[in-house]
Design a protein around this motif. Structure first.
Motif, PDB file in Angstrom:
ATOM      1  N   ALA A   1      60.412  62.039  -2.512  1.00 53.93           N
ATOM      2  CA  ALA A   1      60.873  61.002  -3.402  1.00 53.93           C
ATOM      3  C   ALA A   1      62.031  60.378  -2.531  1.00 53.93           C
ATOM      4  O   ALA A   1      62.462  59.388  -2.586  1.00 53.93           O
ATOM      5  CB  ALA A   1      61.562  61.655  -4.595  1.00 53.93           C
ATOM      6  N   ALA A   2      62.797  61.242  -1.722  1.00 56.11           N
ATOM      7  CA  ALA A   2      63.809  60.740  -1.038  1.00 56.11           C
ATOM      8  C   ALA A   2      63.302  60.351   0.597  1.00 56.11           C
ATOM      9  O   ALA A   2      64.147  59.850   1.323  1.00 56.11           O
ATOM     10  CB  ALA A   2      64.992  61.884  -0.588  1.00 56.11           C
ATOM     11  N   GLY A   3      62.075  60.575   0.887  1.00 55.78           N
ATOM     12  CA  GLY A   3      61.658  60.455   2.168  1.00 55.78           C
ATOM     13  C   GLY A   3      62.280  61.179   3.045  1.00 55.78           C
ATOM     14  O   GLY A   3      62.448  60.948   4.456  1.00 55.78           O
ATOM     15  N   ALA A   4      62.448  62.451   2.850  1.00 56.47           N
ATOM     16  CA  ALA A   4      63.350  63.382   3.819  1.00 56.47           C
ATOM     17  C   ALA A   4      62.483  64.445   4.300  1.00 56.47           C
ATOM     18  O   ALA A   4      61.671  64.963   3.818  1.00 56.47           O
ATOM     19  CB  ALA A   4      64.605  63.870   2.881  1.00 56.47           C
ATOM     20  N   GLY A   5      63.012  64.855   5.513  1.00 55.12           N
ATOM     21  CA  GLY A   5      62.539  66.000   6.198  1.00 55.12           C
ATOM     22  C   GLY A   5      61.298  65.464   6.954  1.00 55.12           C
ATOM     23  O   GLY A   5      60.485  64.394   6.520  1.00 55.12           O
ATOM     24  N   ASN A   6      60.898  66.029   7.981  1.00 55.30           N
ATOM     25  CA  ASN A   6      59.839  65.907   8.880  1.00 55.30           C
ATOM     26  C   ASN A   6      58.572  66.509   8.366  1.00 55.30           C
ATOM     27  O   ASN A   6      58.653  67.811   8.194  1.00 55.30           O
ATOM     28  CB  ASN A   6      60.049  66.130  10.363  1.00 55.30           C
ATOM     29  N   PRO A   7      57.460  65.693   8.199  1.00 57.51           N
ATOM     30  CA  PRO A   7      56.135  66.117   7.806  1.00 57.51           C
ATOM     31  C   PRO A   7      55.402  67.047   9.031  1.00 57.51           C
ATOM     32  O   PRO A   7      55.759  67.139  10.263  1.00 57.51           O
ATOM     33  CB  PRO A   7      55.177  64.980   7.586  1.00 57.51           C
ATOM     34  N   ILE A   8      54.384  67.877   8.818  1.00 55.04           N
ATOM     35  CA  ILE A   8      53.813  68.680   9.366  1.00 55.04           C
ATOM     36  C   ILE A   8      53.178  68.111  10.684  1.00 55.04           C
ATOM     37  O   ILE A   8      53.247  68.453  11.953  1.00 55.04           O
ATOM     38  CB  ILE A   8      52.533  69.574   8.713  1.00 55.04           C
TER      39      ILE A   8
ATOM     40  N   LEU B   1      54.140  69.244  20.745  1.00 53.84           N
ATOM     41  CA  LEU B   1      53.212  68.918  21.635  1.00 53.84           C
ATOM     42  C   LEU B   1      54.062  68.045  22.798  1.00 53.84           C
ATOM     43  O   LEU B   1      53.587  68.104  23.848  1.00 53.84           O
ATOM     44  CB  LEU B   1      51.916  68.773  21.152  1.00 53.84           C
ATOM     45  N   ARG B   2      54.410  66.963  22.295  1.00 51.38           N
ATOM     46  CA  ARG B   2      54.936  65.714  23.101  1.00 51.38           C
ATOM     47  C   ARG B   2      56.074  66.393  23.997  1.00 51.38           C
ATOM     48  O   ARG B   2      56.160  66.179  25.144  1.00 51.38           O
ATOM     49  CB  ARG B   2      55.365  64.586  22.228  1.00 51.38           C
ATOM     50  N   VAL B   3      56.726  67.247  23.448  1.00 52.59           N
ATOM     51  CA  VAL B   3      58.102  68.067  24.117  1.00 52.59           C
ATOM     52  C   VAL B   3      57.405  68.960  25.269  1.00 52.59           C
ATOM     53  O   VAL B   3      57.710  68.620  26.277  1.00 52.59           O
ATOM     54  CB  VAL B   3      58.983  68.639  23.212  1.00 52.59           C
ATOM     55  N   GLN B   4      56.501  69.791  24.865  1.00 50.90           N
ATOM     56  CA  GLN B   4      55.799  70.579  25.866  1.00 50.90           C
ATOM     57  C   GLN B   4      55.144  69.514  27.006  1.00 50.90           C
ATOM     58  O   GLN B   4      55.429  69.966  28.138  1.00 50.90           O
ATOM     59  CB  GLN B   4      54.899  71.498  25.114  1.00 50.90           C
ATOM     60  N   ASP B   5      54.382  68.789  26.725  1.00 48.81           N
ATOM     61  CA  ASP B   5      53.657  68.059  27.663  1.00 48.81           C
ATOM     62  C   ASP B   5      54.796  67.610  28.594  1.00 48.81           C
ATOM     63  O   ASP B   5      54.825  67.527  29.720  1.00 48.81           O
ATOM     64  CB  ASP B   5      52.938  67.121  26.825  1.00 48.81           C
ATOM     65  N   ASP B   6      55.762  66.689  27.853  1.00 48.62           N
ATOM     66  CA  ASP B   6      56.725  66.136  28.774  1.00 48.62           C
ATOM     67  C   ASP B   6      57.714  67.077  29.683  1.00 48.62           C
ATOM     68  O   ASP B   6      57.762  66.665  30.698  1.00 48.62           O
ATOM     69  CB  ASP B   6      57.784  65.265  27.887  1.00 48.62           C
TER      70      ASP B   6
ATOM     71  N   GLY C   1      61.092  78.015  23.048  1.00 47.75           N
ATOM     72  CA  GLY C   1      61.884  78.252  21.876  1.00 47.75           C
ATOM     73  C   GLY C   1      61.723  77.107  20.757  1.00 47.75           C
ATOM     74  O   GLY C   1      61.405  77.071  19.500  1.00 47.75           O
ATOM     75  N   ASP C   2      61.827  75.820  21.416  1.00 49.27           N
ATOM     76  CA  ASP C   2      61.595  74.457  20.606  1.00 49.27           C
ATOM     77  C   ASP C   2      59.999  74.464  20.033  1.00 49.27           C
ATOM     78  O   ASP C   2      60.197  74.259  18.703  1.00 49.27           O
ATOM     79  CB  ASP C   2      61.874  73.292  21.618  1.00 49.27           C
ATOM     80  N   ASP C   3      59.264  74.701  20.622  1.00 49.04           N
ATOM     81  CA  ASP C   3      57.639  74.677  20.149  1.00 49.04           C
ATOM     82  C   ASP C   3      57.854  75.748  19.042  1.00 49.04           C
ATOM     83  O   ASP C   3      57.059  75.260  18.123  1.00 49.04           O
ATOM     84  CB  ASP C   3      56.920  75.065  21.162  1.00 49.04           C
ATOM     85  N   LEU C   4      58.103  76.897  19.114  1.00 49.36           N
ATOM     86  CA  LEU C   4      58.144  77.903  18.064  1.00 49.36           C
ATOM     87  C   LEU C   4      59.195  77.574  16.975  1.00 49.36           C
ATOM     88  O   LEU C   4      58.254  77.728  15.774  1.00 49.36           O
ATOM     89  CB  LEU C   4      58.466  79.385  18.581  1.00 49.36           C
ATOM     90  N   GLN C   5      60.119  77.079  17.006  1.00 49.22           N
ATOM     91  CA  GLN C   5      60.883  76.460  15.793  1.00 49.22           C
ATOM     92  C   GLN C   5      59.911  75.416  15.171  1.00 49.22           C
ATOM     93  O   GLN C   5      60.058  75.556  13.908  1.00 49.22           O
ATOM     94  CB  GLN C   5      62.269  75.932  16.567  1.00 49.22           C
ATOM     95  N   HIS C   6      59.581  74.270  15.811  1.00 56.93           N
ATOM     96  CA  HIS C   6      58.833  73.484  15.055  1.00 56.93           C
ATOM     97  C   HIS C   6      57.362  74.013  14.336  1.00 56.93           C
ATOM     98  O   HIS C   6      57.248  73.354  13.325  1.00 56.93           O
ATOM     99  CB  HIS C   6      58.540  72.347  15.930  1.00 56.93           C
TER     100      HIS C   6
ATOM    101  N   GLY D   1      57.276  76.919  13.463  1.00 58.52           N
ATOM    102  CA  GLY D   1      57.692  77.620  12.408  1.00 58.52           C
ATOM    103  C   GLY D   1      57.900  76.623  11.066  1.00 58.52           C
ATOM    104  O   GLY D   1      57.654  76.983   9.895  1.00 58.52           O
ATOM    105  N   GLN D   2      58.513  75.717  11.446  1.00 66.12           N
ATOM    106  CA  GLN D   2      58.964  74.605  10.251  1.00 66.12           C
ATOM    107  C   GLN D   2      57.529  74.050   9.588  1.00 66.12           C
ATOM    108  O   GLN D   2      57.656  74.006   8.356  1.00 66.12           O
ATOM    109  CB  GLN D   2      59.596  73.426  10.811  1.00 66.12           C
ATOM    110  N   ALA D   3      56.640  73.849  10.564  1.00 66.08           N
ATOM    111  CA  ALA D   3      55.296  73.237   9.979  1.00 66.08           C
ATOM    112  C   ALA D   3      54.851  74.485   8.956  1.00 66.08           C
ATOM    113  O   ALA D   3      53.966  74.079   8.090  1.00 66.08           O
ATOM    114  CB  ALA D   3      54.596  72.823  11.371  1.00 66.08           C
ATOM    115  N   ALA D   4      54.630  75.579   9.581  1.00 65.77           N
ATOM    116  CA  ALA D   4      54.130  76.663   8.774  1.00 65.77           C
ATOM    117  C   ALA D   4      54.878  76.731   7.498  1.00 65.77           C
ATOM    118  O   ALA D   4      54.108  77.289   6.323  1.00 65.77           O
ATOM    119  CB  ALA D   4      53.920  78.000   9.699  1.00 65.77           C
ATOM    120  N   TYR D   5      56.097  76.705   7.422  1.00 68.61           N
ATOM    121  CA  TYR D   5      56.899  76.951   6.266  1.00 68.61           C
ATOM    122  C   TYR D   5      56.643  75.899   5.284  1.00 68.61           C
ATOM    123  O   TYR D   5      56.483  75.993   4.072  1.00 68.61           O
ATOM    124  CB  TYR D   5      58.443  76.909   6.691  1.00 68.61           C
ATOM    125  N   LEU D   6      56.309  74.518   5.625  1.00 71.01           N
ATOM    126  CA  LEU D   6      55.898  73.522   4.940  1.00 71.01           C
ATOM    127  C   LEU D   6      54.586  73.643   4.177  1.00 71.01           C
ATOM    128  O   LEU D   6      54.497  73.449   3.070  1.00 71.01           O
ATOM    129  CB  LEU D   6      55.972  72.233   5.560  1.00 71.01           C
TER     130      LEU D   6
END
Length: 171
Positions: A38-45, A53-58, A153-158, A160-165
């Motif tokens: 409803a608020a268009g908030a939060g990043n989707p899976i 993946l982009r961060v790891q690749d880059d 660390g960054d990959d695992l955080q994201h 985990g966020q996707a798994a939570y969603l």
């Protein structure tokens, strides 16, 4: 005896497994769903996985002085996103997040390609290589080892966020 490169390879393998697990069976709509629609908030899976993946690749490509899978192997074209090819998602507006529409198959395919390239680079490392100081793109005095651990660390955080969603949405 386990080497540092073997430990890093194991951990990046866990990221690859998480990408497979978190995207398995998801529809395009599931991948695009925001936590607060409803608020268009939060990043989707889908965005979270694409971004990690982009961060790891880059970052891995930069650390090893090579090109990225995204551009070198044509993944930017396959995704067909209206973004600069160098974009990794940092600082994305809500509109830019919404523009990252993809499929589970594309994410998994790109993830496998990024993982293969990462493992290839890691296979060349000695423990002494990890202390090599990188060019100051993301901070002065950052070693290769520090950069790789930061990416993990960054990959695992994201992931985990996707798994939570996924759990939050019951999918």
């Amino acid at each position: 005896m386990t080497t540092s490169a073997e430990l890093l390879t194991d951990h990046f393998g866990r990221v690859d497994e998480l990408v497979h697990d978190v995207t398995a069976g998801l529809s395009d709509a599931d991948l695009a769903r925001r936590p607060d629609a409803a608020a268009g908030a939060g990043n989707p899976i889908g965005w979270l996985v694409w971004h990690l993946l982009r961060v790891q690749d880059d970052h891995v490509a930069e650390a090893f002085g090579t090109g990225q899978v995204w551009t070198d192997d044509g993944w930017a074209g396959r995704f067909g996103l209206d973004l600069d090819p160098g974009d990794t998602g940092f600082g994305h507006s809500d509109q830019q997040v919404d523009a990252v529409r993809t499929t589970a198959d594309l994410l998994v395919g790109y993830g496998e390609a990024v993982h293969a390239r990462t493992v290839s680079h890691l296979g060349t490392l000695t423990d002494d290589d990890l202390s090599r100081i990188l060019p100051p793109t993301h901070g002065a005095g950052v070693s290769l080892g520090e950069r790789l651990v930061s990416v993990l660390g960054d990959d695992l955080q994201h992931a985990g966020q996707a798994a939570y969603l996924r759990g939050l949405f019951g999918i």
